[in-house]
Design an enzyme around this catalytic site. Structure first.
Site, PDB file in Angstrom:
ATOM      1  CD  GLU A  60      -1.293  -2.317   2.064  1.00  0.00           C
ATOM      2  OE1 GLU A  60      -0.088  -2.604   1.902  1.00  0.00           O
ATOM      3  OE2 GLU A  60      -2.064  -2.990   2.772  1.00  0.00           O
ATOM      4  CB  ALA A 161       8.860 -33.231 -16.011  1.00  0.00           C
TER       5      ALA A 161
HETATM    6  C1  AOF Z   1       0.142  -5.140   4.437  1.00  0.00           C
HETATM    7  N1  AOF Z   1       0.705  -4.942   3.226  1.00  0.00           N
HETATM    8  O1  AOF Z   1       2.189  -5.421   1.652  1.00  0.00           O
HETATM    9  C2  AOF Z   1       2.121  -6.794   3.552  1.00  0.00           C
HETATM   10  C3  AOF Z   1       1.481  -7.035   4.791  1.00  0.00           C
HETATM   11  O2  AOF Z   1       6.965  -6.780   9.953  1.00  0.00           O
HETATM   12  P1  AOF Z   1       6.176  -5.981   9.009  1.00  0.00           P
HETATM   13  O3  AOF Z   1       5.854  -4.603   9.483  1.00  0.00           O
HETATM   14  O4  AOF Z   1       6.751  -5.946   7.618  1.00  0.00           O
HETATM   15  O5  AOF Z   1       4.749  -6.690   8.914  1.00  0.00           O
HETATM   16  C4  AOF Z   1       4.625  -7.989   8.434  1.00  0.00           C
HETATM   17  C5  AOF Z   1       3.170  -8.450   8.501  1.00  0.00           C
HETATM   18  O6  AOF Z   1       2.331  -7.539   7.785  1.00  0.00           O
HETATM   19  C6  AOF Z   1       2.971  -9.791   7.826  1.00  0.00           C
HETATM   20  O7  AOF Z   1       3.119 -10.865   8.724  1.00  0.00           O
HETATM   21  C7  AOF Z   1       1.545  -9.705   7.308  1.00  0.00           C
HETATM   22  O8  AOF Z   1       0.603 -10.002   8.326  1.00  0.00           O
HETATM   23  C8  AOF Z   1       1.436  -8.238   6.946  1.00  0.00           C
HETATM   24  N2  AOF Z   1       1.858  -8.084   5.556  1.00  0.00           N
HETATM   25  N3  AOF Z   1       0.493  -6.215   5.190  1.00  0.00           N
HETATM   26  O9  AOF Z   1      -0.681  -4.345   4.872  1.00  0.00           O
HETATM   27  C9  AOF Z   1       1.678  -5.699   2.740  1.00  0.00           C
HETATM   28  N4  AOF Z   1       3.144  -7.565   3.094  1.00  0.00           N
HETATM   29 ZN    ZN Z   2       1.077  -3.017   5.975  1.00  0.00          ZN
END
Ligand code: AOF
Ligand code: ZN
Length: 344
Positions: A60, A161
């Site tokens: 985001e 395969a």
């Molecule tokens: C989102 N957008 O693109 C992703 C999310 O340790 P952090 O702050 O990077 O947070 C990791 C957690 O955030 C991960 O375990 C999952 O629950 C969420 N990932 N959330 O809003 C994203 N990659």
């Molecule tokens: Zn996030």
């Protein structure tokens, strides 16, 4: 009330968000490969983004950066519920609110206790929030991660395969090459999108496979998966035979359970099992195969070596069954991807 044009924009944005997420698959673990698209207040795509490698921005935030001021009054379409927590990065829900986003649509809820709750936070701030469903045939890159988090072990895809009558090698043992260069190219691209590739010690000794993800000109791809060998046979003692693996560095585990435990703990969420038949058999028997990737070549053998080493069911009613999720033509071959029936 959303109009017809609006619904078209949102489903188009979802496909783009899913593609953005799929494009970073293999680079984000232990985080999910999420994609996000920002539509302006007038419905134009003004930003796209995907999860950055660990410690980097979430999808985001990348999409909001691309959109800048055009995000104000706009719509965010994301493949995972925006996070509500401050982890390695700040909460995406807050970033969306601060950017003046009016509506958020997302594909999957975030099931983790630490990051979940974003939808509620957004709604509490007056943002309109809605769930979307995945269109058929578009790769849903978050699914493997969701399954891994639920089971607390990596999502497992068993790849093989085969001839169209189900053999991976002829009776004399020849197996190069059943599938076409197009299929092999796809296999290498797929390897680069996984966290680890797993083989059995038998295959490591017999085939001396490199288990690298290469380009068609032989160069290594940018992302290389971890190379994992499961089995009790001593590869170090085998010396030269497993030289490729030794040079590249590999991890060896005695058991499937031990391997999956350690892989999950150390961040792997999406792994590929490449054989041989003995290891494939053990994975099926252990009940830990979530998906199959069958590369089927238009060749008949009539007799030969199978995908598995032994029967996994003695009567049809007991046979493990799968759901077909996608078929892809690769030159003369077909890749069929399946999910285990217990997937959901
Ligand atoms: C989102 N957008 O693109 C992703 C999310 O340790 P952090 O702050 O990077 O947070 C990791 C957690 O955030 C991960 O375990 C999952 O629950 C969420 N990932 N959330 O809003 C994203 N990659
Ligand atoms: Zn996030």
């Amino acid at each position: 009330m959303a109009g017809a044009m609006d619904a078209t924009n949102i489903s188009g944005a979802l496909v783009q968000a899913m593609q953005a997420g799929a494009a970073v698959r293999g680079t984000t673990s232990p985080n999910p490969p999420v994609g996000a698209v920002i539509l302006s207040a007038t419905g134009d795509v003004v930003g796209r983004g995907a999860t950055q490698p660990v410690g980097g921005a979430h999808a985001e935030v990348m999409a909001l950066r691309a959109a800048g001021e055009k995000a104000r009054g706009g719509t965010a379409v994301v493949t995972l519920e925006p996070c509500a927590h401050t982890g390695r990065t700040g909460p995406c829900a807050t970033a969306l609110i601060d950017a003046g986003i009016a509506r958020v649509f997302y594909l999957h809820p975030d099931p983790t206790p630490q990051a979940g709750g974003g939808a509620q936070a957004l709604a509490a701030a007056g943002v309109e929030v809605g769930r979307l469903t995945a269109p058929d045939g578009v790769e849903d890159a978050v699914r493997a991660w969701l399954r891994a988090v639920k089971l607390q072990r990596p999502h497992v895809t068993l790849k093989f395969a085969q001839t169209l009558d189900g053999f991976t090698a002829a009776a004399d043992g020849t197996s190069q090459w059943i599938t076409s260069p197009e299929a092999r190219e796809w296999v290498h691209a797929d390897r680069a999108r996984r966290d680890a590739i797993i083989i059995g010690t038998g295959t490591a000794l017999a085939d001396n496979p490199s288990l690298t993800a290469r380009c068609s000109d032989g160069r290594l791809r940018e992302h290389q998966p971890r190379r994992v060998v499961i089995g009790k046979r001593d590869l170090q003692a085998a010396g030269e035979k497993a030289s490729h693996l030794q040079q590249l560095g590999f991890e060896q585990y005695d058991t499937i359970e031990g391997a999956l435990d350690e892989l999950y703990t150390s961040g792997a969420r999406d792994v590929l099992v490449e054989g041989g038949a003995g290891l494939a058999q053990s994975f099926i028997e252990a009940g830990v195969v979530d998906a199959l990737a069958a590369y089927i070549a238009p060749i008949l053998l009539g007799q030969g070596r199978g995908i598995l080493a032994n029967a996994v069911a003695h009567t049809l009613a007991d046979a493990p069954r799968f759901t077909t999720v996608r078929t892809t033509s690769l030159g003369p071959d077909v890749l069929v991807e399946y999910e285990a029936r217990n997937e959901r």
